[in-house]
Design a protein around this motif. Structure first.
Motif, PDB file in Angstrom:
ATOM      1  N   GLY A   1       0.800  -1.217   0.000  1.00 30.78           N
ATOM      2  CA  GLY A   1       0.000   0.000   0.000  1.00 30.78           C
ATOM      3  C   GLY A   1       0.832   1.266   0.000  1.00 30.78           C
ATOM      4  O   GLY A   1       0.325   2.346  -0.316  1.00 30.78           O
ATOM      5  N   LEU A   2       2.108   1.161   0.334  1.00 29.67           N
ATOM      6  CA  LEU A   2       2.983   2.330   0.292  1.00 29.67           C
ATOM      7  C   LEU A   2       3.160   2.842  -1.139  1.00 29.67           C
ATOM      8  O   LEU A   2       3.527   3.992  -1.349  1.00 29.67           O
ATOM      9  CB  LEU A   2       4.349   1.997   0.898  1.00 29.67           C
ATOM     10  CG  LEU A   2       4.349   1.684   2.394  1.00 29.67           C
ATOM     11  CD1 LEU A   2       5.720   1.208   2.833  1.00 29.67           C
ATOM     12  CD2 LEU A   2       3.903   2.892   3.205  1.00 29.67           C
ATOM     13  N   PHE A   3       2.879   1.989  -2.116  1.00 26.68           N
ATOM     14  CA  PHE A   3       2.999   2.376  -3.523  1.00 26.68           C
ATOM     15  C   PHE A   3       1.669   2.831  -4.117  1.00 26.68           C
ATOM     16  O   PHE A   3       1.571   3.033  -5.327  1.00 26.68           O
ATOM     17  CB  PHE A   3       3.559   1.206  -4.342  1.00 26.68           C
ATOM     18  CG  PHE A   3       4.923   0.789  -3.885  1.00 26.68           C
ATOM     19  CD1 PHE A   3       6.024   1.570  -4.153  1.00 26.68           C
ATOM     20  CD2 PHE A   3       5.092  -0.377  -3.163  1.00 26.68           C
ATOM     21  CE1 PHE A   3       7.284   1.199  -3.725  1.00 26.68           C
ATOM     22  CE2 PHE A   3       6.348  -0.762  -2.730  1.00 26.68           C
ATOM     23  CZ  PHE A   3       7.451   0.030  -3.004  1.00 26.68           C
ATOM     24  N   TYR A   4       0.643   2.999  -3.275  1.00 25.40           N
ATOM     25  CA  TYR A   4      -0.678   3.369  -3.778  1.00 25.40           C
ATOM     26  C   TYR A   4      -0.670   4.736  -4.451  1.00 25.40           C
ATOM     27  O   TYR A   4      -1.526   5.030  -5.279  1.00 25.40           O
ATOM     28  CB  TYR A   4      -1.709   3.342  -2.652  1.00 25.40           C
ATOM     29  CG  TYR A   4      -3.123   3.270  -3.163  1.00 25.40           C
ATOM     30  CD1 TYR A   4      -3.720   2.038  -3.397  1.00 25.40           C
ATOM     31  CD2 TYR A   4      -3.845   4.413  -3.453  1.00 25.40           C
ATOM     32  CE1 TYR A   4      -5.008   1.959  -3.886  1.00 25.40           C
ATOM     33  CE2 TYR A   4      -5.136   4.342  -3.939  1.00 25.40           C
ATOM     34  CZ  TYR A   4      -5.707   3.118  -4.158  1.00 25.40           C
ATOM     35  OH  TYR A   4      -6.973   3.042  -4.657  1.00 25.40           O
ATOM     36  N   VAL A   5       0.291   5.561  -4.125  1.00 31.63           N
ATOM     37  CA  VAL A   5       0.382   6.871  -4.759  1.00 31.63           C
ATOM     38  C   VAL A   5       0.483   6.735  -6.280  1.00 31.63           C
ATOM     39  O   VAL A   5       0.063   7.618  -7.026  1.00 31.63           O
ATOM     40  CB  VAL A   5       1.571   7.674  -4.176  1.00 31.63           C
ATOM     41  CG1 VAL A   5       2.897   7.077  -4.580  1.00 31.63           C
ATOM     42  CG2 VAL A   5       1.485   9.129  -4.568  1.00 31.63           C
ATOM     43  N   LEU A   6       0.983   5.588  -6.756  1.00 31.38           N
ATOM     44  CA  LEU A   6       1.072   5.345  -8.201  1.00 31.38           C
ATOM     45  C   LEU A   6      -0.302   5.208  -8.842  1.00 31.38           C
ATOM     46  O   LEU A   6      -0.424   5.290 -10.063  1.00 31.38           O
ATOM     47  CB  LEU A   6       1.898   4.084  -8.472  1.00 31.38           C
ATOM     48  CG  LEU A   6       3.346   4.110  -7.975  1.00 31.38           C
ATOM     49  CD1 LEU A   6       3.999   2.764  -8.184  1.00 31.38           C
ATOM     50  CD2 LEU A   6       4.129   5.231  -8.642  1.00 31.38           C
ATOM     51  N   ALA A   7      -1.341   5.018  -8.033  1.00 34.35           N
ATOM     52  CA  ALA A   7      -2.702   4.899  -8.570  1.00 34.35           C
ATOM     53  C   ALA A   7      -3.207   6.225  -9.117  1.00 34.35           C
ATOM     54  O   ALA A   7      -4.281   6.276  -9.717  1.00 34.35           O
ATOM     55  CB  ALA A   7      -3.652   4.377  -7.505  1.00 34.35           C
ATOM     56  N   ALA A   8      -2.458   7.295  -8.939  1.00 38.21           N
ATOM     57  CA  ALA A   8      -2.839   8.583  -9.515  1.00 38.21           C
ATOM     58  C   ALA A   8      -2.483   8.666 -10.995  1.00 38.21           C
ATOM     59  O   ALA A   8      -2.871   9.610 -11.675  1.00 38.21           O
ATOM     60  CB  ALA A   8      -2.149   9.715  -8.748  1.00 38.21           C
ATOM     61  N   ALA A   9      -1.756   7.666 -11.490  1.00 39.86           N
ATOM     62  CA  ALA A   9      -1.353   7.662 -12.905  1.00 39.86           C
ATOM     63  C   ALA A   9      -2.587   7.554 -13.797  1.00 39.86           C
ATOM     64  O   ALA A   9      -3.469   6.741 -13.539  1.00 39.86           O
ATOM     65  CB  ALA A   9      -0.408   6.494 -13.173  1.00 39.86           C
ATOM     66  N   PRO A  10      -2.648   8.375 -14.838  1.00 40.82           N
ATOM     67  CA  PRO A  10      -3.819   8.310 -15.724  1.00 40.82           C
ATOM     68  C   PRO A  10      -3.872   7.001 -16.503  1.00 40.82           C
ATOM     69  O   PRO A  10      -2.858   6.394 -16.795  1.00 40.82           O
ATOM     70  CB  PRO A  10      -3.620   9.502 -16.664  1.00 40.82           C
ATOM     71  CG  PRO A  10      -2.192   9.880 -16.546  1.00 40.82           C
ATOM     72  CD  PRO A  10      -1.697   9.385 -15.235  1.00 40.82           C
ATOM     73  N   TYR A  11      -5.066   6.574 -16.827  1.00 43.69           N
ATOM     74  CA  TYR A  11      -5.382   5.409 -17.656  1.00 43.69           C
ATOM     75  C   TYR A  11      -5.133   4.064 -16.970  1.00 43.69           C
ATOM     76  O   TYR A  11      -5.844   3.118 -17.236  1.00 43.69           O
ATOM     77  CB  TYR A  11      -4.631   5.447 -19.003  1.00 43.69           C
ATOM     78  CG  TYR A  11      -4.840   6.721 -19.758  1.00 43.69           C
ATOM     79  CD1 TYR A  11      -6.091   7.078 -20.227  1.00 43.69           C
ATOM     80  CD2 TYR A  11      -3.777   7.592 -19.970  1.00 43.69           C
ATOM     81  CE1 TYR A  11      -6.287   8.262 -20.911  1.00 43.69           C
ATOM     82  CE2 TYR A  11      -3.956   8.786 -20.655  1.00 43.69           C
ATOM     83  CZ  TYR A  11      -5.213   9.117 -21.118  1.00 43.69           C
ATOM     84  OH  TYR A  11      -5.408  10.294 -21.784  1.00 43.69           O
TER      85      TYR A  11
END
Length: 183
Positions: free
Chosen positions: A101-111
């Motif tokens: 979950g520490l990498f959830y910030v990557l979920a802001a990537a479009p598409y």
């Protein structure tokens, strides 16, 4: 009533102190998840102070959602497997499962944001199941039954928070854009 509330808050503080490892990781996951909203907050032209406040509140609420999920896991473990209820020890063990979950910030990537989010949440759930097997010697089929209600509870709470925040952010942005485009 106020004395009971104060006593409850103090006992909750003691519980959080005892769970220092798991809580620290949960708060990190909450911050990572709230950081995925950063673009929406910036698009709404919030001040840096407002952005920080939104991110901190979101992080705490998201951390609480996962903590409630972990407590639900602990209750299910007690009910189904007869393991004594020790939420502090259990949360410290299960906190290690939250590291993707520490990498959830990557979920802001479009598409690809939905794919990233689903992958990370599934990875967390798999980690919980594997930890249940490793720590309590529970078969994977049983660990799925133990972990599923808490996971669903956490996902519902996270989904409700995200839906509310995103809806509010986009409504605010839409009203500003329509005010700029109308004569």
């Amino acid at each position: 009533m106020a004395d009971q509330l104060l006593a409850s808050l103090q006992s909750m503080g003691q519980l959080l102190l005892a769970m220092d490892t798991g809580v620290g990781l949960l708060i990190g996951v909450g911050l990572s998840m709230s950081a995925s909203h950063l673009f929406a907050l910036l698009a709404n032209r919030l001040t840096p102070k407002q952005i920080v406040l939104h991110m901190i509140v979101d992080a705490l609420v998201l951390s609480l959602a996962f903590l409630l999920g972990i407590l639900c896991h602990s209750l299910m473990l007690m009910l189904l497997e007869g393991v004594p209820l020790q939420p502090i020890t259990f949360a410290n063990h299960m906190g290690a499962a939250m590291w993707p979950g520490l990498f959830y910030v990557l979920a802001a990537a479009p598409y690809v944001s939905d794919l990233i989010a689903v992958t990370l949440l599934a990875w967390i759930h798999l980690n919980v199941m594997l930890l249940l097997q490793a720590v309590y010697n529970i078969p994977l089929e049983t660990s799925l039954v133990v972990a599923l209600p808490g996971f669903v509870l956490a996902l519902l709470l996270v989904g409700l928070l995200f839906a509310q925040r995103w809806r509010t952010s986009y409504t605010m942005l839409a009203t500003e854009v329509s005010a700029l485009t109308s004569p």
